[in-house]
Design a protein around this motif. Sequence first.
Motif, PDB file in Angstrom:
ATOM      1  N   THR A  96       0.804  -1.234   0.000  1.00 23.87           N
ATOM      2  CA  THR A  96       0.000   0.000   0.000  1.00 23.87           C
ATOM      3  C   THR A  96       0.834   1.281   0.000  1.00 23.87           C
ATOM      4  OG1 THR A  96      -0.218  -0.146   2.425  1.00 23.87           O
ATOM      5  CG2 THR A  96      -1.976  -1.109   1.090  1.00 23.87           C
ATOM      6  N   GLY A  97       2.151   1.164  -0.116  1.00 25.08           N
ATOM      7  CA  GLY A  97       2.980   2.356  -0.246  1.00 25.08           C
ATOM      8  C   GLY A  97       3.371   3.029   1.041  1.00 25.08           C
ATOM      9  N   VAL A  98       3.062   2.405   2.183  1.00 21.61           N
ATOM     10  CA  VAL A  98       3.479   2.975   3.476  1.00 21.61           C
ATOM     11  C   VAL A  98       4.986   2.798   3.656  1.00 21.61           C
ATOM     12  CG1 VAL A  98       3.206   2.837   5.987  1.00 21.61           C
ATOM     13  CG2 VAL A  98       1.213   2.558   4.500  1.00 21.61           C
ATOM     14  N   TYR A  99       5.501   1.628   3.276  1.00 19.75           N
ATOM     15  CA  TYR A  99       6.938   1.364   3.288  1.00 19.75           C
ATOM     16  C   TYR A  99       7.432   1.180   1.852  1.00 19.75           C
ATOM     17  CZ  TYR A  99       6.416   0.007   8.258  1.00 19.75           C
ATOM     18  OH  TYR A  99       6.147  -0.016   9.592  1.00 19.75           O
ATOM     19  N   SER A 100       8.690   1.484   1.639  1.00 18.52           N
ATOM     20  CA  SER A 100       9.335   1.208   0.353  1.00 18.52           C
ATOM     21  C   SER A 100      10.134  -0.080   0.472  1.00 18.52           C
ATOM     22  CB  SER A 100      10.270   2.356  -0.036  1.00 18.52           C
ATOM     23  OG  SER A 100       9.545   3.554  -0.232  1.00 18.52           O
ATOM     24  N   ALA A 101      10.078  -0.897  -0.544  1.00 15.91           N
ATOM     25  CA  ALA A 101      10.852  -2.139  -0.546  1.00 15.91           C
ATOM     26  C   ALA A 101      12.333  -1.825  -0.702  1.00 15.91           C
ATOM     27  CB  ALA A 101      10.388  -3.050  -1.675  1.00 15.91           C
ATOM     28  N   SER A 102      13.174  -2.524   0.063  1.00  9.83           N
ATOM     29  CA  SER A 102      14.628  -2.388  -0.076  1.00  9.83           C
ATOM     30  C   SER A 102      15.120  -3.160  -1.289  1.00  9.83           C
ATOM     31  CB  SER A 102      15.328  -2.898   1.191  1.00  9.83           C
ATOM     32  OG  SER A 102      14.811  -2.267   2.342  1.00  9.83           O
ATOM     33  N   GLY A 112       0.094  -5.637 -13.973  1.00  5.52           N
ATOM     34  CA  GLY A 112       1.178  -5.384 -14.903  1.00  5.52           C
ATOM     35  C   GLY A 112       1.964  -4.116 -14.644  1.00  5.52           C
ATOM     36  N   ASP A 113       1.526  -3.307 -13.674  1.00  7.70           N
ATOM     37  CA  ASP A 113       2.224  -2.056 -13.347  1.00  7.70           C
ATOM     38  C   ASP A 113       2.961  -2.194 -12.022  1.00  7.70           C
ATOM     39  OD1 ASP A 113       1.168  -0.793 -15.605  1.00  7.70           O
ATOM     40  OD2 ASP A 113      -0.628  -0.144 -14.504  1.00  7.70           O
ATOM     41  N   LYS A 114       4.168  -1.674 -11.947  1.00  2.73           N
ATOM     42  CA  LYS A 114       4.899  -1.655 -10.686  1.00  2.73           C
ATOM     43  C   LYS A 114       4.320  -0.586  -9.757  1.00  2.73           C
ATOM     44  CE  LYS A 114       9.382  -3.406 -12.281  1.00  2.73           C
ATOM     45  NZ  LYS A 114      10.840  -3.129 -12.362  1.00  2.73           N
ATOM     46  N   LEU A 115       4.184  -0.935  -8.479  1.00  2.35           N
ATOM     47  CA  LEU A 115       3.689   0.022  -7.486  1.00  2.35           C
ATOM     48  C   LEU A 115       4.833   0.767  -6.805  1.00  2.35           C
ATOM     49  CD1 LEU A 115       0.839  -2.033  -5.749  1.00  2.35           C
ATOM     50  CD2 LEU A 115       0.708  -0.509  -7.735  1.00  2.35           C
ATOM     51  N   THR A 116       6.048   0.465  -7.198  1.00  5.39           N
ATOM     52  CA  THR A 116       7.230   1.076  -6.590  1.00  5.39           C
ATOM     53  C   THR A 116       7.152   2.599  -6.646  1.00  5.39           C
ATOM     54  OG1 THR A 116       8.529  -0.806  -7.362  1.00  5.39           O
ATOM     55  CG2 THR A 116       9.746   1.130  -6.610  1.00  5.39           C
ATOM     56  N   GLY A 117       7.332   3.234  -5.485  1.00  5.62           N
ATOM     57  CA  GLY A 117       7.378   4.692  -5.423  1.00  5.62           C
ATOM     58  C   GLY A 117       6.032   5.373  -5.306  1.00  5.62           C
ATOM     59  N   LYS A 153       2.552   6.642  -3.601  1.00  9.81           N
ATOM     60  CA  LYS A 153       2.046   7.009  -2.291  1.00  9.81           C
ATOM     61  C   LYS A 153       0.790   6.188  -1.988  1.00  9.81           C
ATOM     62  CE  LYS A 153       5.106  10.312  -1.824  1.00  9.81           C
ATOM     63  NZ  LYS A 153       6.239  10.157  -0.862  1.00  9.81           N
ATOM     64  N   PRO A 154       0.412   6.075  -0.699  1.00 12.08           N
ATOM     65  CA  PRO A 154      -0.787   5.297  -0.355  1.00 12.08           C
ATOM     66  C   PRO A 154      -2.041   5.711  -1.114  1.00 12.08           C
ATOM     67  CG  PRO A 154       0.481   5.703   1.620  1.00 12.08           C
ATOM     68  CD  PRO A 154       1.154   6.480   0.526  1.00 12.08           C
ATOM     69  N   TYR A 155      -2.266   7.016  -1.290  1.00 13.06           N
ATOM     70  CA  TYR A 155      -3.472   7.443  -1.997  1.00 13.06           C
ATOM     71  C   TYR A 155      -3.416   7.042  -3.469  1.00 13.06           C
ATOM     72  CZ  TYR A 155      -1.150  11.463  -4.249  1.00 13.06           C
ATOM     73  OH  TYR A 155      -0.327  12.252  -5.019  1.00 13.06           O
ATOM     74  N   GLN A 156      -2.211   6.972  -4.042  1.00 15.10           N
ATOM     75  CA  GLN A 156      -2.070   6.538  -5.432  1.00 15.10           C
ATOM     76  C   GLN A 156      -2.327   5.040  -5.565  1.00 15.10           C
ATOM     77  OE1 GLN A 156       1.961   8.140  -5.773  1.00 15.10           O
ATOM     78  NE2 GLN A 156       1.243   9.638  -7.296  1.00 15.10           N
ATOM     79  N   VAL A 157      -1.897   4.277  -4.569  1.00  8.29           N
ATOM     80  CA  VAL A 157      -2.174   2.841  -4.561  1.00  8.29           C
ATOM     81  C   VAL A 157      -3.680   2.601  -4.436  1.00  8.29           C
ATOM     82  CG1 VAL A 157      -1.805   0.672  -3.319  1.00  8.29           C
ATOM     83  CG2 VAL A 157       0.092   2.277  -3.611  1.00  8.29           C
ATOM     84  N   LEU A 158      -4.345   3.409  -3.613  1.00 14.92           N
ATOM     85  CA  LEU A 158      -5.797   3.313  -3.483  1.00 14.92           C
ATOM     86  C   LEU A 158      -6.480   3.558  -4.818  1.00 14.92           C
ATOM     87  CD1 LEU A 158      -8.351   3.039  -1.708  1.00 14.92           C
ATOM     88  CD2 LEU A 158      -8.180   5.502  -1.269  1.00 14.92           C
ATOM     89  N   HIS A 159      -6.020   4.562  -5.550  1.00 16.11           N
ATOM     90  CA  HIS A 159      -6.606   4.858  -6.851  1.00 16.11           C
ATOM     91  C   HIS A 159      -6.341   3.747  -7.866  1.00 16.11           C
ATOM     92  CE1 HIS A 159      -8.455   8.807  -6.529  1.00 16.11           C
ATOM     93  NE2 HIS A 159      -7.489   9.146  -5.694  1.00 16.11           N
ATOM     94  N   LYS A 160      -5.290   2.973  -7.637  1.00  9.08           N
ATOM     95  CA  LYS A 160      -5.017   1.827  -8.508  1.00  9.08           C
ATOM     96  C   LYS A 160      -6.017   0.694  -8.261  1.00  9.08           C
ATOM     97  CE  LYS A 160      -1.102   2.727 -10.823  1.00  9.08           C
ATOM     98  NZ  LYS A 160      -0.948   2.574 -12.300  1.00  9.08           N
TER      99      LYS A 160
END
Length: 258
Positions: A57-63, A71-76, A78-85
């Motif tokens: 959900t974008g709260v933490y970034s993967a190391s 098919g889209d990467k969620l890397t980077g 923000k939580p609200y952008q993940v919600l819109h996805k």
Amino acid sequence: MCIGMSNMAELHLHDVSVRFGGLQALAEVNFSLMPGEIVGLIGPNGAGKTTVFNVITGVYSASGGHVEYNGDKLTGLKPYQVLHKGIARTFQNIRLFQNMTALENVMVAQHSRSSCGVFGAIFRTRAQKIEEQRIKDRAMEELRFAELDEFADEVASSLPYGHQRRLEIARALASEPSTILLDEPAAGLNPAESAELMETISKISLRGINVLMVEHDMKVVMGICQRLVVLDHGVMIAKGNPEEIQKNPAVIEAYLGN
């Protein structure tokens, strides 16, 4: 949008790792969530289950590694952008607006899909009024789905604990997700409330919405999940159907045997 089948979506975790300083919270976690599937994420306390939710959900970034959605990467993001996805979540601790009604709590989530801006809200334009009624109608649909419509005008804090849990799920669904992450939804529920929860989650899946669930109640997990992913100290030690997991020696030693 009427309640029905959601857009089919696929969620994939590819070698996801998370490190906090010298602490390895997740180490190369790989699993997928397919359309309409209910998957349980289980393991002992501190295994990294909520960390997985926070990465998705974008709260933490993967190391290391990445999360892929449709098919889209969620890397980077923000939580609200993940919600819109199309990914919504609930939390371990109830996070309702306690002084707002059940209906108002669910309407809040619909505002994430609102198209009217500040101008319409200030001047109460015709378009804004139409939008507000749509939001209210949509929220009522989700309350009916969760069998809470009779409590629409009740203040959230006055509802029984089990009802508040279902209200959180209704609010998450009102954001129109294709995937929902449930973080210990059965926590604190009595057996009757747990049975109602299982029925609700089954109905969510029938709408074509993916469900990823962290849960310690094994009766709920084994009774509703098609597949399970098991973490221990940030490492994925097993995945498979409930029958396979119940017989897995590593899982029994790390978790089920406790």
